[in-house]
Design a protein around this motif. Structure first.
Motif, PDB file in Angstrom:
ATOM      1  N   ALA A 122       0.837  -1.198   0.000  1.00 34.44           N
ATOM      2  CA  ALA A 122       0.000   0.000   0.000  1.00 34.44           C
ATOM      3  C   ALA A 122       0.876   1.254   0.000  1.00 34.44           C
ATOM      4  O   ALA A 122       1.872   1.325   0.718  1.00 34.44           O
ATOM      5  CB  ALA A 122      -0.907   0.002   1.219  1.00 34.44           C
ATOM      6  N   TRP A 123       0.480   2.230  -0.827  1.00 28.90           N
ATOM      7  CA  TRP A 123       1.211   3.488  -0.872  1.00 28.90           C
ATOM      8  C   TRP A 123       0.258   4.627  -1.178  1.00 28.90           C
ATOM      9  O   TRP A 123      -0.796   4.442  -1.769  1.00 28.90           O
ATOM     10  CB  TRP A 123       2.345   3.443  -1.903  1.00 28.90           C
ATOM     11  CG  TRP A 123       1.898   3.352  -3.329  1.00 28.90           C
ATOM     12  CD1 TRP A 123       1.576   2.215  -4.010  1.00 28.90           C
ATOM     13  CD2 TRP A 123       1.711   4.438  -4.251  1.00 28.90           C
ATOM     14  NE1 TRP A 123       1.201   2.519  -5.294  1.00 28.90           N
ATOM     15  CE2 TRP A 123       1.276   3.878  -5.466  1.00 28.90           C
ATOM     16  CE3 TRP A 123       1.867   5.823  -4.160  1.00 28.90           C
ATOM     17  CZ2 TRP A 123       0.994   4.651  -6.602  1.00 28.90           C
ATOM     18  CZ3 TRP A 123       1.587   6.589  -5.288  1.00 28.90           C
ATOM     19  CH2 TRP A 123       1.166   6.015  -6.478  1.00 28.90           C
ATOM     20  N   LEU A 124       0.678   5.800  -0.737  1.00 30.78           N
ATOM     21  CA  LEU A 124      -0.015   7.049  -1.023  1.00 30.78           C
ATOM     22  C   LEU A 124       1.048   8.076  -1.384  1.00 30.78           C
ATOM     23  O   LEU A 124       2.224   7.888  -1.061  1.00 30.78           O
ATOM     24  CB  LEU A 124      -0.807   7.538   0.200  1.00 30.78           C
ATOM     25  CG  LEU A 124      -1.945   6.653   0.674  1.00 30.78           C
ATOM     26  CD1 LEU A 124      -2.412   7.094   2.060  1.00 30.78           C
ATOM     27  CD2 LEU A 124      -3.087   6.678  -0.325  1.00 30.78           C
ATOM     28  N   ASN A 139      -4.034   6.741  -5.475  1.00 29.90           N
ATOM     29  CA  ASN A 139      -3.041   6.805  -4.409  1.00 29.90           C
ATOM     30  C   ASN A 139      -2.589   8.223  -4.101  1.00 29.90           C
ATOM     31  O   ASN A 139      -1.881   8.447  -3.130  1.00 29.90           O
ATOM     32  CB  ASN A 139      -1.818   5.962  -4.792  1.00 29.90           C
ATOM     33  CG  ASN A 139      -2.181   4.547  -5.095  1.00 29.90           C
ATOM     34  OD1 ASN A 139      -2.673   4.253  -6.181  1.00 29.90           O
ATOM     35  ND2 ASN A 139      -1.974   3.656  -4.154  1.00 29.90           N
ATOM     36  N   HIS A 164      -7.564   1.846   4.830  1.00 33.36           N
ATOM     37  CA  HIS A 164      -6.541   0.806   4.665  1.00 33.36           C
ATOM     38  C   HIS A 164      -6.449  -0.068   5.909  1.00 33.36           C
ATOM     39  O   HIS A 164      -6.492  -1.290   5.812  1.00 33.36           O
ATOM     40  CB  HIS A 164      -5.172   1.429   4.369  1.00 33.36           C
ATOM     41  CG  HIS A 164      -4.066   0.420   4.448  1.00 33.36           C
ATOM     42  ND1 HIS A 164      -3.815  -0.473   3.434  1.00 33.36           N
ATOM     43  CD2 HIS A 164      -3.182   0.141   5.439  1.00 33.36           C
ATOM     44  CE1 HIS A 164      -2.802  -1.259   3.793  1.00 33.36           C
ATOM     45  NE2 HIS A 164      -2.399  -0.900   4.994  1.00 33.36           N
TER      46      HIS A 164
END
Length: 177
Positions: A122-124, A139, A164
């Motif tokens: 997971a990334w933002l 994202n 998340h």
């Protein structure tokens, strides 16, 4: 049930989230004509991240072109500096996925994920330049360049992190028999 309160699962037991962090237009206005305003939004970001132990920062700021790692960390409050785990590579130093060539910042983020074997993690991204990411990038938490990481961006980040960690077990009650 035996009358005992349910235990809370902490987000330490879930997959982490990587946040790619730009400075200009996020932690302070872009352009920032008043040195007193530099990093003015950093405390708001630190507060937004406080409930989440498994959120880490990777610096994607253009400042990385003229500063070394220690210089990049120096202006950050300790609560943010402790979360920094890296710096994205420069676009000119690698061959990007052809679909990402027009989206340099996202290409740099994806390259960092690949180099660190975190594909699928997971990334933002907190950035004020949505044109540097694929259109409608889910994202990206886009910040307005003149206000940066304001209350609206903070609310969007908090919502994304809550979704998340809720999906991956954070704040899920576990019944103890």
């Amino acid at each position: 049930m035996n009358g005992r309160a349910p235990a809370r699962r902490s987000d330490n037991q879930t997959n982490p989230v990587i946040i790619f962090l730009d400075f200009d237009g996020v932690l302070h206005p872009e352009p920032c004509m008043d040195e007193a305003l530099l990093f003015e939004n950093a405390p708001r970001l630190a507060d937004a991240l406080a409930p989440y132990l498994r959120v880490f920062l990777v610096l994607s700021t253009a400042w990385r072109h003229a500063s070394n790692y220690e210089q990049l960390l120096a202006p950050l409050p300790p609560l943010l500096a402790r979360r920094v785990i890296g710096v994205t590579p420069n676009f000119s130093d690698f061959l990007p996925d052809p679909t990402l060539i027009p989206y340099r910042r996202q290409a740099e983020c994806m390259r960092w994920m690949l180099q660190n074997r975190l594909q699928g993690q997971a990334w933002l991204a907190l950035d004020d330049r949505p044109s540097e990411f694929v259109p409608y990038c889910e994202n990206l938490i886009a910040c307005h360049p003149q206000t940066g990481f304001d209350e609206s961006a903070s609310a969007r980040l908090s919502s994304a992190l809550a979704r998340h960690f809720d999906r991956h077990g954070h704040n899920v009650d576990l019944l103890i028999d």
